[in-house]
Scaffold this motif. Structure first.
Motif, PDB file in Angstrom:
ATOM      1  N   SER A   1     -18.310 -46.989  28.642  1.00 54.41           N
ATOM      2  CA  SER A   1     -19.663 -46.442  28.448  1.00 54.41           C
ATOM      3  C   SER A   1     -19.938 -45.326  29.456  1.00 54.41           C
ATOM      4  CB  SER A   1     -20.698 -47.561  28.611  1.00 54.41           C
ATOM      5  OG  SER A   1     -21.995 -47.005  28.581  1.00 54.41           O
ATOM      6  N   PRO A   2     -20.517 -44.215  28.992  1.00 56.06           N
ATOM      7  CA  PRO A   2     -20.837 -43.118  29.959  1.00 56.06           C
ATOM      8  C   PRO A   2     -21.847 -43.556  31.023  1.00 56.06           C
ATOM      9  CG  PRO A   2     -21.817 -42.718  27.815  1.00 56.06           C
ATOM     10  CD  PRO A   2     -20.879 -43.900  27.627  1.00 56.06           C
ATOM     11  N   TRP A   3     -22.707 -44.462  30.714  1.00 52.31           N
ATOM     12  CA  TRP A   3     -23.693 -44.920  31.699  1.00 52.31           C
ATOM     13  C   TRP A   3     -23.021 -45.642  32.869  1.00 52.31           C
ATOM     14  CZ3 TRP A   3     -28.120 -42.761  31.486  1.00 52.31           C
ATOM     15  CH2 TRP A   3     -28.645 -42.321  30.271  1.00 52.31           C
TER      16      TRP A   3
ATOM     17  N   LEU B   1     -20.070 -44.897  34.027  1.00 56.98           N
ATOM     18  CA  LEU B   1     -19.508 -43.854  34.884  1.00 56.98           C
ATOM     19  C   LEU B   1     -20.596 -43.206  35.763  1.00 56.98           C
ATOM     20  CD1 LEU B   1     -17.063 -42.133  32.339  1.00 56.98           C
ATOM     21  CD2 LEU B   1     -16.501 -43.745  34.178  1.00 56.98           C
TER      22      LEU B   1
END
Length: 216
Positions: free
Chosen positions: A14-16, A18
């Motif tokens: 998930s980009p969140w 990162l």
């Protein structure tokens, strides 16, 4: 019939997550940087000493006497040295044409009369009154153009009062001195005036010398 191998597609992170990891890293770096700065000793600039105040009327030694309202202290401040009868006689015999001869002679006569007027065996109401008259008559003695005659007359009257108190043998001499004082003009512009002042001071010195002897 051939078998088909079906593999599940791996899900990407998930980009969140990162973003959260990046923020945590930045926070850790900022914490250590802030802690390192706070551990360093803080240096302060040395205090600059203030300059010493220059001496004036409120600091340091005083340069002038303070004024006083005590009449006795005022008499002492204006009293001229050299008030003995011998010094007065020596001054009277000096050059009467010198500047301020009459004023200086009167100041010396005053200085010689004050201790006599305060003597226990001579002091009474009349002597005290004549002493005050002399002080009043010479209160403006230092001013230019002031007549010296009132001072001469007041000094002669004080001598007369002390003579009447305890020296009956000096009655004629004291009376003559009063007459000499009344005949003075208060100036020493002419040779005649100079001689009159000289004679007055000389006779006054003789009587003051007698008044300094034990009363009869």
């Amino acid at each position: 019939m051939a078998d088909i191998n079906i593999q599940r597609k791996k899900s990407s992170p998930s980009p969140w997550l990162l973003i959260l990891l990046v923020l945590l890293g930045l926070a850790a770096v900022g914490y250590y940087v802030f802690r390192a700065d706070s551990d360093q000793p803080v240096t302060t600039a040395p205090a600059v000493p203030s300059p010493e105040p220059a001496p004036d009327s409120t600091t340091g030694a005083e340069t002038a006497p303070r004024p006083t309202n005590d009449p006795a202290v005022a008499d002492m401040a204006t009293e001229e040295p050299g008030g003995s009868p011998d010094e007065l006689a020596a001054f009277a015999a000096s050059d009467a044409s010198a500047p301020n001869y009459g004023r200086r002679g009167l100041e010396m006569l005053m200085a010689s009369l004050r201790p006599l007027a305060d003597r226990d065996d001579l002091r009474d109401a009349t002597v005290s009154e004549k002493r005050d008259d002399l002080t009043s008559a010479t209160s403006r003695l230092q001013e230019q153009g002031t007549s010296l005659r009132p001072g001469y007359v007041a000094a002669a009257n004080l001598i007369k009062a002390m003579q009447q108190k305890a020296y009956p043998a000096l009655e004629a001499d004291a009376g003559e001195l009063v007459n000499r004082a009344n005949a003075l003009s208060g100036r020493t512009n002419t040779a005649q005036e100079q001689q009159q002042v000289r004679d007055f001071l000389s006779r006054a010195a003789e009587i003051v010398r007698a008044l300094n002897q034990p009363a009869q």
